[in-house]
Design a protein around this motif. Structure first.
Motif, PDB file in Angstrom:
ATOM      1  N   ILE A  25     -14.304 -54.566   4.020  1.00 19.47           N
ATOM      2  CA  ILE A  25     -13.577 -55.831   3.816  1.00 19.47           C
ATOM      3  C   ILE A  25     -12.890 -56.168   5.148  1.00 19.47           C
ATOM      4  N   ALA A  26     -12.223 -57.286   5.209  1.00 18.83           N
ATOM      5  CA  ALA A  26     -11.546 -57.648   6.457  1.00 18.83           C
ATOM      6  C   ALA A  26     -10.565 -56.535   6.830  1.00 18.83           C
ATOM      7  N   ASP A  27     -10.644 -56.061   8.069  1.00 15.84           N
ATOM      8  CA  ASP A  27      -9.744 -55.040   8.602  1.00 15.84           C
ATOM      9  C   ASP A  27      -9.787 -53.690   7.866  1.00 15.84           C
ATOM     10  N   GLY A  28     -10.867 -53.405   7.138  1.00 18.39           N
ATOM     11  CA  GLY A  28     -10.882 -52.077   6.523  1.00 18.39           C
ATOM     12  C   GLY A  28     -11.887 -51.964   5.405  1.00 18.39           C
ATOM     13  N   TYR A  29     -11.549 -51.138   4.429  1.00 18.22           N
ATOM     14  CA  TYR A  29     -12.498 -50.832   3.360  1.00 18.22           C
ATOM     15  C   TYR A  29     -11.801 -50.780   2.008  1.00 18.22           C
ATOM     16  N   ALA A  30     -12.537 -51.212   0.972  1.00 11.47           N
ATOM     17  CA  ALA A  30     -12.120 -50.961  -0.398  1.00 11.47           C
ATOM     18  C   ALA A  30     -12.747 -49.633  -0.809  1.00 11.47           C
ATOM     19  N   ILE A  31     -11.998 -48.858  -1.601  1.00  9.53           N
ATOM     20  CA  ILE A  31     -12.474 -47.507  -1.927  1.00  9.53           C
ATOM     21  C   ILE A  31     -12.796 -47.394  -3.414  1.00  9.53           C
ATOM     22  N   GLU A  32     -14.014 -46.954  -3.700  1.00 11.51           N
ATOM     23  CA  GLU A  32     -14.364 -46.604  -5.068  1.00 11.51           C
ATOM     24  C   GLU A  32     -14.275 -45.084  -5.199  1.00 11.51           C
ATOM     25  N   ILE A  33     -13.624 -44.629  -6.250  1.00 14.02           N
ATOM     26  CA  ILE A  33     -13.475 -43.186  -6.442  1.00 14.02           C
ATOM     27  C   ILE A  33     -14.456 -42.742  -7.523  1.00 14.02           C
ATOM     28  N   ALA A  34     -15.318 -41.791  -7.192  1.00 10.02           N
ATOM     29  CA  ALA A  34     -16.302 -41.340  -8.177  1.00 10.02           C
ATOM     30  C   ALA A  34     -15.943 -39.996  -8.791  1.00 10.02           C
ATOM     31  N   THR A  35     -15.179 -39.197  -8.076  1.00  9.64           N
ATOM     32  CA  THR A  35     -14.912 -37.841  -8.580  1.00  9.64           C
ATOM     33  C   THR A  35     -13.457 -37.450  -8.338  1.00  9.64           C
ATOM     34  N   ASP A  36     -13.022 -36.393  -9.021  1.00  2.00           N
ATOM     35  CA  ASP A  36     -11.689 -35.841  -8.792  1.00  2.00           C
ATOM     36  C   ASP A  36     -11.549 -35.342  -7.358  1.00  2.00           C
ATOM     37  N   LYS A  37     -12.662 -34.778  -6.869  1.00  2.00           N
ATOM     38  CA  LYS A  37     -12.649 -34.278  -5.494  1.00  2.00           C
ATOM     39  C   LYS A  37     -12.311 -35.425  -4.533  1.00  2.00           C
ATOM     40  N   GLY A  38     -12.898 -36.600  -4.807  1.00  2.00           N
ATOM     41  CA  GLY A  38     -12.640 -37.773  -3.992  1.00  2.00           C
ATOM     42  C   GLY A  38     -11.191 -38.199  -4.097  1.00  2.00           C
ATOM     43  N   SER A  39     -10.692 -38.183  -5.301  1.00  2.00           N
ATOM     44  CA  SER A  39      -9.336 -38.641  -5.508  1.00  2.00           C
ATOM     45  C   SER A  39      -8.332 -37.688  -4.844  1.00  2.00           C
ATOM     46  N   GLN A  40      -8.632 -36.376  -4.895  1.00  2.00           N
ATOM     47  CA  GLN A  40      -7.766 -35.411  -4.204  1.00  2.00           C
ATOM     48  C   GLN A  40      -7.825 -35.603  -2.686  1.00  2.00           C
ATOM     49  N   PHE A  41      -8.989 -35.951  -2.198  1.00  2.00           N
ATOM     50  CA  PHE A  41      -9.129 -36.174  -0.753  1.00  2.00           C
ATOM     51  C   PHE A  41      -8.255 -37.347  -0.321  1.00  2.00           C
ATOM     52  N   ILE A  42      -8.244 -38.408  -1.142  1.00  2.00           N
ATOM     53  CA  ILE A  42      -7.401 -39.569  -0.818  1.00  2.00           C
ATOM     54  C   ILE A  42      -5.938 -39.161  -0.762  1.00  2.00           C
ATOM     55  N   SER A  43      -5.498 -38.476  -1.811  1.00  2.00           N
ATOM     56  CA  SER A  43      -4.064 -38.197  -1.836  1.00  2.00           C
ATOM     57  C   SER A  43      -3.652 -37.245  -0.714  1.00  2.00           C
ATOM     58  N   LYS A  44      -4.554 -36.396  -0.274  1.00  2.00           N
ATOM     59  CA  LYS A  44      -4.170 -35.451   0.776  1.00  2.00           C
ATOM     60  C   LYS A  44      -4.292 -36.041   2.194  1.00  2.00           C
ATOM     61  N   TYR A  45      -5.266 -36.922   2.398  1.00  2.00           N
ATOM     62  CA  TYR A  45      -5.551 -37.310   3.791  1.00  2.00           C
ATOM     63  C   TYR A  45      -5.441 -38.809   4.095  1.00  2.00           C
ATOM     64  N   LEU A  46      -5.571 -39.658   3.080  1.00  2.84           N
ATOM     65  CA  LEU A  46      -5.705 -41.079   3.401  1.00  2.84           C
ATOM     66  C   LEU A  46      -4.459 -41.873   3.012  1.00  2.84           C
ATOM     67  N   THR A  47      -4.031 -42.724   3.923  1.00  2.00           N
ATOM     68  CA  THR A  47      -2.935 -43.641   3.626  1.00  2.00           C
ATOM     69  C   THR A  47      -3.551 -44.953   3.154  1.00  2.00           C
ATOM     70  N   THR A  48      -3.349 -45.272   1.890  1.00  2.00           N
ATOM     71  CA  THR A  48      -4.027 -46.436   1.308  1.00  2.00           C
ATOM     72  C   THR A  48      -3.000 -47.408   0.755  1.00  2.00           C
ATOM     73  N   SER A  49      -3.464 -48.581   0.388  1.00  2.53           N
ATOM     74  CA  SER A  49      -2.607 -49.467  -0.406  1.00  2.53           C
ATOM     75  C   SER A  49      -3.395 -49.934  -1.611  1.00  2.53           C
TER      76      SER A  49
END
Lengths: 286, 342, 252
Positions: free
Chosen positions: B161-185
């Motif tokens: 998307i403009a200036d970045g990405y929208a994130i679809e979460i498919a698994t718990d592993k993905g969701s844990q990765f977001i909370s540990k490493y990614l600053t999102t809104s």
């Protein structure tokens, strides 16, 4: 809903072989040896007739080899090995007491369900050369229970009389009498041979059988199948009554490596024993 | 495909920072440049990531199923053990064709007889996909085989998307990765829908084979079609198509003692059903002794034999084999010749 | 290992580079190798001579009639005969002279005294005596040499690949050299070198010989499609493949 890479169960021993000790070795022919082995880490192999093992000599490799003995309640089993590749040639140099490594049993053999359809029927074994090794696992199961079957006929063809495997067992088989018969032929007769001479299909007219009440088991070199199947179909044998056992290059034994795949069929999983009716359209198998 | 609702959006800057943070705990593989090549490789810094996708020679299957892999170790005195190796890994920026490839690879290796070497790697890997906005290359035909959208094979999926990405979460592993490493809104919720509308416009009239679902039947009926020999007679049996394929997983296994004959190992390595000795047995018989038979086998694995098992075309249309084939053989053209689109 | 097999190296017409490549090992590897075999004759590394050996490793092309009895003697003595490198395996670049008449190459090489040295058609070792294993390449691949020797000691097949260089080149994730406008014999050349030349900025010269059942027609079509004339293409094939009857059916 998305398909996830969810974790399926891992089999940590999938490629890890187990030990088996050589108990007995006998020379059969110039190229074939008999081995009796014993599992060291399990009470029994737990196979059904027609299944195979992946046999390893460490540092040399792994090769698929048929189990030649009938299912048993002890830890011992037999194989007959033709020295043809690295592994089998190395097996021929081993001695009693040496350890080999095995994985398996693998594949679809004559499972209980198939065996039950054979009860009361005439069993017709049509065997060429080394094909006796895999079929012996079934022959040695049904012969002691021969009362359960209408008749047991074993047709066995070899190149010469020197190529007969399990010669003393064949001699015993021929003496049983009653509803068990053995017919043999060789491609080339020598001075020691007084029996029939000719290809295996020449034995088929000598057998009296009702095709609808007979189940045929065919194992031999690749070239043999076409002729034997033709002869059986000419006798009006229903395709469902014919079982074939095929050799392919089985490498992993678990339907992954692709070497034994013939059209859509993984021989190591769906075979090596096939019902002819189910695979007759597969041009790579036959 | 039904629209996915994203939970989060992330700026490109935050994404790169997240990857940098993850580098402390994971080896990170991403699309990157090395000499004159663009390839998926281990990166040391997020600045090495190439975002503008160009087709790579090899697919990222090599991270789950490496070219060579020791599966057994033993000693001359008979100690024997399975060797199973895996490292925590992030695969970043994997495209829909390869994600569909992962899904197929996963079913092949893990559905029955779970392959321990493969599964150990999957267990330790976080897969982050990036959707393709447009067709990447003239040889790609993902849209013909229904692979332009990823149906699985990832933990997180990014949509530009403009200036970045929208994130679809498919698994718990993905969701844990977001909370540990990614600053999102927080996302509005319609980002993916608009990405997909844009993608649909870019793909335009490029639609799946008319008879996609019926391919197994068509291939079954056309075992002896003239196309097999036309294409097969040009085939070099060089195996290139298989090496580069994201869904080819045949392998060979060999034993090797070390030179001192004290230790040895069993190694599996990529094999290719298109090379001459593949289906030969000990007695010398070769069950697919011509290039035509071998080509028939490989293409039927994609559109017939294995398609029935996986319920989707096992060719994901990435186009790598078309690019790699000097003899100009294309699965797409073969499928069309037997009526995939007519 | 009860008794170590005795190994002797012999050379005919060649640069002896493959002998050097054979012992291009780490000191540990060399010691390990000597645990497995006993080297009894090796001009590049030791001075002893021996008339008794189990494995003969033969390097170089047969280019003189007087080479033949020497080679036959080696064959009679050795239980196993291995060729080492392109020169002995496929006659290598020495066979380039076979494209000329004898008078022409004698004149080219020694214009002042053309008949001074004995010479004849260059041939590979297997054209004269039976060969048990071939180690191809110009030069050989050291790892492959070690593996073949080890395999023979263990009673295994030498295990030289029967597939072409493309397999290894793709495994190494190289961009195909044809895409850079360079012609390459990789699609028909026997692998085992780990695609050494195309992986290092070059292209395949075919030094390991042609795979079994090559599709030469298709290889030629491809080279023509990539703008090679027939003559240019022949030049590519000539360097190593003069003895290959599939490539040069009218060869000597």
């Amino acid at each position: 809903m998305r398909t996830k890479l969810n974790l399926r169960e891992s089999d940590p021993k999938l490629y890890l072989p187990e030990r088996a000790k050589i108990l007995k070795i006998k020379d059969f022919t110039e190229n074939e040896k008999f081995f009796e082995l014993a599992l060291l880490d399990r009470p029994k192999l737990g196979h059904v007739p027609g299944q195979f093992l992946q046999v390893s000599v460490l540092g040399i490799g792994e090769a698929p080899i048929s189990i030649s003995s009938a299912p048993a309640e002890h830890n011992r089993f037999d194989m007959c090995v033709r020295a043809i590749g690295d592994v089998t040639k190395k097996l021929h140099t081993l001695n009693v007491g040496d350890i080999v490594y095995i994985r398996g049993p693998f594949g679809n053999g004559f499972a209980e369900k198939t065996l039950s359809t054979m009860l009361g029927k005439h069993l017709l074994f049509i065997v060429g050369g080394l094909g006796y090794a895999p079929l012996r696992s079934l022959i040695n199961k049904v012969v002691p229970e021969r009362d359960k079957y209408k008749k047991i006929s074993v047709l066995y063809g070899c190149r010469t009389s020197k190529d007969r495997m399990y010669a003393h067992e064949l001699d015993e088989l021929s003496k049983i009498g009653g509803n068990v018969e053995l017919l043999e032929t060789v491609d080339k007769a020598d001075e020691n041979w007084t029996g029939s001479c000719g290809v295996i299909t020449t034995l088929i007219p000598k057998i009296d059988f009702n095709p609808n009440e007979t189940i045929a088991m065919v194992v031999g070199p690749p070239i043999m199948y076409k002729f034997v199947l033709k002869a059986l179909l000419e006798k009006n044998m229903p395709k469902e009554n014919i079982y074939i056992d095929l050799e392919r290059r089985m490498k992993c034994g678990v339907g992954k490596c692709g070497h034994c795949q013939m059209e859509g069929i993984y021989v190591c999983q769906e075979g090596p024993v096939f019902n002819y009716a189910e695979v007759e359209k597969n041009e790579e198998l036959l | 495909m039904s629209a996915q609702t994203p939970e989060f959006v992330i700026t490109k800057k935050d994404l790169l920072q997240g990857l940098d943070k993850a580098l402390a705990d994971y080896q990170v593989a991403a699309l990157t440049k090395k000499d004159d090549r663009v390839l998926y490789d281990i990166i040391k810094s997020p600045t090495e990531v190439v975002f503008d996708y160009q087709p790579t020679v090899l697919s990222p299957k090599k991270f789950f199923f490496p070219q060579d892999e020791t599966i057994l170790e033993y000693t001359a005195d008979g100690k024997i053990s399975a060797k199973i190796e895996a490292k925590p890994t992030v695969l970043f920026g994997i495209r829909p064709c390869d994600l569909n490839g992962f899904k197929i690879l996963h079913e092949a290796f893990a559905d029955d007889h779970g392959d321990p070497n493969y599964l150990a790697k999957v267990e330790q890997t976080v897969v982050i996909g990036i959707d393709c906005e447009k067709i990447c290359d003239k040889d790609a035909f993902c849209f013909k085989v229904g692979s332009q959208d990823a149906t699985g094979g990832f933990d997180l999926m990014l949509y530009e998307i403009a200036d970045g990405y929208a994130i679809e979460i498919a698994t718990d592993k993905g969701s844990q990765f977001i909370s540990k490493y990614l600053t999102t809104s927080k996302a509005n919720g319609d980002e993916i829908t608009s990405c997909q509308a844009k993608k649909a416009a870019n793909f335009g009239q490029e639609k799946p084979f008319k008879n996609l679902a019926k391919l197994p039947e068509l291939f079954e009926q056309n075992k002896h079609h003239a196309v097999w020999d036309q294409e097969g007679s040009r085939c070099l049996s060089c195996g290139s198509c298989i090496m580069v394929c994201p869904t080819c997983y045949c392998f060979d296994v060999g034993d090797e003692w070390q030179l001192n004959l004290k230790k040895g190992e069993r190694v599996r390595k990529w094999d290719a059903c298109m090379v001459t000795p593949f289906a030969a047995v000990g007695s010398g018989e070769n069950f697919r002794h011509t290039a035509t038979y071998r080509l028939h086998h490989r293409i039927n694995r994609k559109f017939n034999f294995l398609m029935k098992k996986h319920n989707q075309a096992v060719c994901v249309g990435c186009g790598r084999c078309v690019r790699a084939c000097l003899a100009d053989i294309s699965p797409k053209r073969i499928a069309e010749a037997i009526g995939a689109d007519s | 290992m009860a008794t170590k097999p005795k190994v002797a190296f012999f050379d005919f017409s060649c640069c002896e580079g493959c002998q050097l490549a054979a012992i291009d090992l780490t000191p540990e590897q060399l010691l390990d190798l000597l645990e497995v075999i006993d080297i009894v004759e090796f001009r590049e590394a030791i001075s002893e001579k021996s008339d008794s050996y189990d494995i003969a490793i033969v390097e170089g092309t047969i280019t003189r009639d007087s080479d033949i009895p020497r080679l036959q003697k080696i064959r009679e003595t050795a239980k196993i005969l291995i060729t080492l490198g392109a020169c002995s395996t496929i006659a290598g670049i020495n066979a380039l002279k076979n494209f000329q008449t004898k008078a022409e190459y004698q004149q080219d090489v020694y214009p002042d005294d053309p008949t001074k040295y004995e010479t004849t058609t260059a041939r590979a070792v297997h054209e004269i005596v039976e060969v048990d294993a071939f180690i191809p390449g110009c030069p050989i691949d050291t790892d492959e040499f070690v593996r073949v020797v080890k395999n023979l000691v263990l009673g295994k097949k030498p295990d030289i690949p029967e597939y072409p260089v493309c397999v290894e080149c793709k495994r190494n994730e190289n961009v195909c050299v044809y895409e850079k406008g360079i012609q390459c014999l990789g699609p028909v050349t026997r692998a085992g070198c780990n695609a050494r030349c195309p992986s290092n900025g070059g292209y395949c010269f075919g030094c390991r010989g042609i795979i079994p059942e090559p599709n030469l027609k298709s290889q030629q079509d491809i080279m023509q499609r990539y703008n090679l004339t027939f003559d240019q293409m022949q030049e590519k094939f000539k360097l190593f493949l003069e003895r290959n009857k599939e490539v040069f059916p009218d060869g000597k």
